[in-house]
Design a protein around this motif. Structure first.
Motif, PDB file in Angstrom:
ATOM      1  N   SER A  30      55.407  -3.198  -1.858  1.00 36.67           N
ATOM      2  CA  SER A  30      54.839  -2.354  -2.939  1.00 36.67           C
ATOM      3  C   SER A  30      55.937  -2.398  -4.570  1.00 36.67           C
ATOM      4  O   SER A  30      54.844  -3.854  -4.883  1.00 36.67           O
ATOM      5  N   ALA A  31      55.993  -2.221  -4.584  1.00 37.33           N
ATOM      6  CA  ALA A  31      57.483  -2.691  -4.748  1.00 37.33           C
ATOM      7  C   ALA A  31      58.164  -3.461  -5.255  1.00 37.33           C
ATOM      8  O   ALA A  31      58.339  -4.453  -6.552  1.00 37.33           O
ATOM      9  N   LEU A  32      59.106  -4.581  -3.785  1.00 34.93           N
ATOM     10  CA  LEU A  32      59.459  -5.937  -4.316  1.00 34.93           C
ATOM     11  C   LEU A  32      58.795  -6.619  -4.487  1.00 34.93           C
ATOM     12  O   LEU A  32      58.736  -7.974  -5.237  1.00 34.93           O
ATOM     13  N   TRP A  33      57.220  -6.799  -3.774  1.00 32.35           N
ATOM     14  CA  TRP A  33      56.258  -7.872  -5.157  1.00 32.35           C
ATOM     15  C   TRP A  33      55.888  -7.497  -6.439  1.00 32.35           C
ATOM     16  O   TRP A  33      55.803  -8.652  -7.166  1.00 32.35           O
ATOM     17  N   PHE A  34      55.189  -5.962  -6.782  1.00 35.49           N
ATOM     18  CA  PHE A  34      55.554  -6.107  -8.364  1.00 35.49           C
ATOM     19  C   PHE A  34      56.585  -6.178  -9.179  1.00 35.49           C
ATOM     20  O   PHE A  34      56.413  -7.369 -10.128  1.00 35.49           O
ATOM     21  N   ARG A  67      54.568  -9.011   2.175  1.00 35.90           N
ATOM     22  CA  ARG A  67      53.951  -9.093   3.506  1.00 35.90           C
ATOM     23  C   ARG A  67      54.646  -7.608   4.053  1.00 35.90           C
ATOM     24  O   ARG A  67      53.684  -7.146   5.261  1.00 35.90           O
ATOM     25  N   MET A  68      55.658  -6.824   3.717  1.00 35.11           N
ATOM     26  CA  MET A  68      56.103  -5.525   4.153  1.00 35.11           C
ATOM     27  C   MET A  68      54.796  -4.557   3.685  1.00 35.11           C
ATOM     28  O   MET A  68      54.303  -3.575   4.654  1.00 35.11           O
ATOM     29  N   HIS A  69      53.824  -4.833   1.982  1.00 34.80           N
ATOM     30  CA  HIS A  69      53.157  -4.631   2.176  1.00 34.80           C
ATOM     31  C   HIS A  69      51.465  -3.892   2.996  1.00 34.80           C
ATOM     32  O   HIS A  69      51.146  -3.211   2.891  1.00 34.80           O
ATOM     33  N   VAL A  70      51.177  -5.347   3.362  1.00 36.90           N
ATOM     34  CA  VAL A  70      49.929  -5.573   4.064  1.00 36.90           C
ATOM     35  C   VAL A  70      50.097  -4.564   5.489  1.00 36.90           C
ATOM     36  O   VAL A  70      49.382  -4.054   5.634  1.00 36.90           O
ATOM     37  N   MET A 129      54.718  -6.747  14.180  1.00 35.06           N
ATOM     38  CA  MET A 129      53.637  -7.806  14.030  1.00 35.06           C
ATOM     39  C   MET A 129      52.904  -7.997  13.137  1.00 35.06           C
ATOM     40  O   MET A 129      52.717  -9.153  12.895  1.00 35.06           O
ATOM     41  N   SER A 130      52.717  -7.297  12.026  1.00 35.34           N
ATOM     42  CA  SER A 130      51.181  -7.307  11.024  1.00 35.34           C
ATOM     43  C   SER A 130      52.167  -8.097  10.094  1.00 35.34           C
ATOM     44  O   SER A 130      51.751  -9.444   9.291  1.00 35.34           O
ATOM     45  N   MET A 131      53.715  -8.426   9.977  1.00 30.29           N
ATOM     46  CA  MET A 131      54.316  -8.513   9.093  1.00 30.29           C
ATOM     47  C   MET A 131      54.639 -11.089   9.618  1.00 30.29           C
ATOM     48  O   MET A 131      54.444 -11.100   9.222  1.00 30.29           O
ATOM     49  N   ARG A 132      54.430 -10.941  10.783  1.00 28.01           N
ATOM     50  CA  ARG A 132      54.786 -11.943  11.478  1.00 28.01           C
ATOM     51  C   ARG A 132      53.135 -12.310  11.666  1.00 28.01           C
ATOM     52  O   ARG A 132      53.032 -13.727  11.040  1.00 28.01           O
ATOM     53  N   ILE A 133      52.085 -12.300  11.296  1.00 30.17           N
ATOM     54  CA  ILE A 133      50.363 -12.268  11.336  1.00 30.17           C
ATOM     55  C   ILE A 133      50.339 -13.125  10.116  1.00 30.17           C
ATOM     56  O   ILE A 133      49.429 -14.088   9.693  1.00 30.17           O
ATOM     57  N   THR A 134      50.617 -12.420   8.908  1.00 32.07           N
ATOM     58  CA  THR A 134      50.375 -12.330   7.847  1.00 32.07           C
ATOM     59  C   THR A 134      51.327 -13.698   7.136  1.00 32.07           C
ATOM     60  O   THR A 134      50.923 -14.495   6.922  1.00 32.07           O
ATOM     61  N   LEU A 135      52.209 -14.120   8.195  1.00 29.00           N
ATOM     62  CA  LEU A 135      53.104 -14.548   7.802  1.00 29.00           C
ATOM     63  C   LEU A 135      52.263 -16.056   7.785  1.00 29.00           C
ATOM     64  O   LEU A 135      52.258 -17.493   7.501  1.00 29.00           O
ATOM     65  N   LEU A 136      52.199 -16.277   9.180  1.00 27.95           N
ATOM     66  CA  LEU A 136      51.382 -17.038   9.389  1.00 27.95           C
ATOM     67  C   LEU A 136      49.975 -17.688   8.695  1.00 27.95           C
ATOM     68  O   LEU A 136      49.386 -18.917   9.009  1.00 27.95           O
ATOM     69  N   GLU A 137      49.665 -16.140   8.443  1.00 29.05           N
ATOM     70  CA  GLU A 137      48.361 -16.337   7.754  1.00 29.05           C
ATOM     71  C   GLU A 137      48.646 -17.710   6.578  1.00 29.05           C
ATOM     72  O   GLU A 137      47.550 -18.462   6.301  1.00 29.05           O
ATOM     73  N   GLN A 138      49.598 -17.408   6.071  1.00 28.04           N
ATOM     74  CA  GLN A 138      50.085 -17.621   4.807  1.00 28.04           C
ATOM     75  C   GLN A 138      50.417 -19.012   4.963  1.00 28.04           C
ATOM     76  O   GLN A 138      50.132 -20.275   3.958  1.00 28.04           O
ATOM     77  N   ARG A 139      50.674 -19.466   5.748  1.00 30.99           N
ATOM     78  CA  ARG A 139      51.125 -20.937   6.266  1.00 30.99           C
ATOM     79  C   ARG A 139      50.049 -21.572   6.552  1.00 30.99           C
ATOM     80  O   ARG A 139      50.131 -22.876   5.822  1.00 30.99           O
ATOM     81  N   LEU A 140      49.493 -20.804   7.094  1.00 26.31           N
ATOM     82  CA  LEU A 140      47.745 -21.991   7.067  1.00 26.31           C
ATOM     83  C   LEU A 140      46.916 -22.249   6.298  1.00 26.31           C
ATOM     84  O   LEU A 140      46.767 -23.221   5.809  1.00 26.31           O
ATOM     85  N   GLU A 141      47.343 -21.025   4.695  1.00 30.97           N
ATOM     86  CA  GLU A 141      46.339 -20.691   4.039  1.00 30.97           C
ATOM     87  C   GLU A 141      47.090 -22.280   3.032  1.00 30.97           C
ATOM     88  O   GLU A 141      46.082 -23.306   2.503  1.00 30.97           O
TER      89      GLU A 141
END
Length: 232
Positions: free
Chosen positions: A66-70, A79-82, A211-223
């Motif tokens: 959250s801090a890194l994003w904000f 992705r770490m927040h998620v 796993m979650s960070m990798r999935i979120t990265l794939l979601e961002q690439r797909l978007e």
């Protein structure tokens, strides 16, 4: 990092927490009958405490992300927040479930609304649930990320409050068994099972985060690909 590393870490952690439960039921020594209303229910402690430990680490990832994003607008931080929110929800629910098993057997009630530690940890788990479901219900964007990151930053205040709660307001929840001063020690067999559980749950949580960070990265690439196709 190998593409399968996250799955391997998650699998090792999952097997470990299963072994922890078996050790708790079959290997760990019994406690004094005079100390507990339901001595057998105490065995859930070897699952409950490591799950809570892993949850606190997951909420640490949530805070850092959250801090890194904000403050840095880091996509890695988002992705770490998620991942921290999802891992915190998984381990938090394990902690709450096992605590309710203990409470039902030992206290006669699954939840005591007057106990500070129970309620602050419950709020932490509810925060993780809110962040996970909220992100899925809202379109991704800077404003959405800022809002959820703010909750992640301020919600982390509950972590130290939860940790020290039984030192300041011990109502029903037992005091700390480690790092708690007098009366906070365990015999070697109990400590060994607890340590194995802590390692297993931590491994599970790290695998979950990866796993979650990798999935979120794939979601961002797909978007991004979808946006590029829409423009064409």
């Amino acid at each position: 990092m190998s593409k399968r590393a996250a799955e391997l870490v998650l699998l090792v952690g999952f097997i470990g927490i299963g072994i922890t439960l078996v050790l708790a039921l079959l290997k760990a020594p019994s406690v004094s009958i005079n100390a507990f209303e339901s001595p057998d229910a105490q065995r859930i402690f070897y699952w409950h405490v490591p799950a809570a430990w892993a949850a606190f680490i997951a909420f640490g990832f949530l805070f850092l992300g959250s801090a890194l994003w904000f403050f840095k607008r880091s996509d890695f931080g988002w992705r770490m927040h998620v991942a921290g929110a999802e891992a915190g929800l998984a381990t938090g629910l394990m902690t709450v479930w096992s605590g309710m098993v203990w409470g039902s057997a030992e206290w006669g009630v699954a939840w005591d609304w007057s106990d500070v530690r129970l309620n602050t940890f419950g709020l932490l788990t509810f925060l993780a649930l809110f962040l996970v479901l909220g992100r899925q219900a809202q379109p991704d964007g800077v404003e959405t990320r800022d809002t959820f990151s703010t909750f992640g930053l301020f919600g982390f205040v509950l972590v130290p409050v939860t940790y020290v709660a039984t030192r300041l307001w011990q109502i029903r929840h037992p005091g700390p068994v480690l790092g708690g001063g007098d009366g906070g020690s365990l015999n070697s067999e109990m400590a060994a099972v607890l340590f194995f559980g802590a390692i297993s749950f931590t491994t599970f949580m790290i695998g979950h985060v990866l796993m979650s960070m990798r999935i979120t990265l794939l979601e961002q690439r797909l978007e991004s690909i979808q946006e590029a196709m829409d423009k064409v």
